[in-house]
Design a protein around this motif. Structure first.
Motif, short mmCIF file in Angstrom:
data_model
loop_
_atom_site.label_atom_id
_atom_site.label_comp_id
_atom_site.label_asym_id
_atom_site.label_seq_id
_atom_site.Cartn_x
_atom_site.Cartn_y
_atom_site.Cartn_z
N ASP A 140 0.82 -1.21 0.00
CA ASP A 140 0.00 0.00 0.00
C ASP A 140 0.86 1.27 0.00
O ASP A 140 0.56 2.22 -0.72
N ALA A 141 1.93 1.26 0.79
CA ALA A 141 2.81 2.43 0.85
C ALA A 141 3.48 2.68 -0.50
O ALA A 141 3.57 3.82 -0.96
N LEU A 142 3.94 1.61 -1.14
CA LEU A 142 4.58 1.75 -2.46
C LEU A 142 3.58 2.26 -3.49
O LEU A 142 3.90 3.14 -4.30
N GLY A 153 12.31 -6.76 -6.18
CA GLY A 153 13.67 -6.22 -6.16
C GLY A 153 14.28 -6.32 -4.78
O GLY A 153 15.45 -6.69 -4.62
N TYR A 154 13.50 -6.00 -3.77
CA TYR A 154 13.98 -6.10 -2.39
C TYR A 154 14.29 -7.55 -2.01
O TYR A 154 15.33 -7.84 -1.44
N ILE A 155 13.37 -8.45 -2.33
CA ILE A 155 13.55 -9.86 -1.96
C ILE A 155 14.81 -10.43 -2.62
O ILE A 155 15.59 -11.13 -1.98
N LEU A 156 15.02 -10.11 -3.88
CA LEU A 156 16.17 -10.65 -4.60
C LEU A 156 17.49 -10.07 -4.13
O LEU A 156 18.50 -10.76 -4.06
N SER A 157 17.49 -8.80 -3.79
CA SER A 157 18.75 -8.11 -3.49
C SER A 157 18.98 -7.85 -2.00
O SER A 157 20.11 -7.62 -1.59
N GLU A 158 17.93 -7.85 -1.22
CA GLU A 158 17.93 -7.44 0.19
C GLU A 158 18.37 -5.97 0.34
O GLU A 158 18.80 -5.53 1.39
N HIS A 183 7.96 5.80 3.18
CA HIS A 183 6.59 6.25 3.42
C HIS A 183 5.85 5.25 4.31
O HIS A 183 5.91 4.05 4.09
N ASN A 184 5.18 5.76 5.32
CA ASN A 184 4.41 4.94 6.28
C ASN A 184 5.26 3.87 6.95
O ASN A 184 4.75 2.79 7.27
N ASN A 185 6.55 4.14 7.09
CA ASN A 185 7.46 3.23 7.78
C ASN A 185 7.63 1.89 7.07
O ASN A 185 8.02 0.88 7.68
N ALA A 186 7.35 1.85 5.76
CA ALA A 186 7.38 0.60 5.00
C ALA A 186 8.77 -0.05 5.00
O ALA A 186 8.88 -1.28 5.12
N ARG A 187 9.81 0.74 4.87
CA ARG A 187 11.16 0.17 4.81
C ARG A 187 11.52 -0.52 6.13
O ARG A 187 12.09 -1.62 6.12
N LYS A 191 11.84 -6.35 8.97
CA LYS A 191 11.53 -7.24 10.09
C LYS A 191 11.19 -8.65 9.62
O LYS A 191 11.13 -9.57 10.42
N ILE A 192 10.97 -8.81 8.33
CA ILE A 192 10.61 -10.11 7.76
C ILE A 192 11.87 -10.86 7.37
O ILE A 192 12.75 -10.31 6.71
N ASP A 193 11.95 -12.13 7.74
CA ASP A 193 13.03 -12.99 7.29
C ASP A 193 12.74 -13.37 5.83
O ASP A 193 11.71 -13.96 5.53
#
Length: 85
Positions: A31-33, A46-51, A59-63, A68-70
């Motif tokens: 939602d934030a994205l 992109g985040y999952i593949l690269s970390e 935005h909205n503390n999304a990062r 916090k997710i493994d």
């Protein structure tokens, strides 16, 4: 007579329902994205593949939330869901 516990190691654990937490976090990040005009699926992949957290908006503390997710647990949950397990 009281038992002597001075030689024992105390343990602490927090039990959380990870699947629900991961889903909630992903929805909030998605939602934030979307609110910021990004393609949420591409950014999350992109985040999952690269970390690399810069794929995720602050935005909205999304990062902070997504970090916090493994990632391994997230990938396992996604594959299980996709395969209907």
């Amino acid at each position: 007579m009281a038992e002597d516990f001075s030689d024992r190691t105390q343990t602490f654990s927090i039990e959380t329902p990870q699947k629900l937490d991961m889903q909630q976090v992903l929805v909030q990040v998605y939602d934030a994205l979307k609110e910021k005009g990004y393609n949420p699926i591409s950014q999350i992949v992109g985040y999952i593949l690269s970390e690399d957290p810069t794929y995720i908006t602050t935005h909205n503390n999304a990062r902070s939330l997504i970090r916090k997710i493994d990632r391994d647990e997230l990938l396992k949950a996604m594959v299980r869901t996709y395969l209907g397990e």
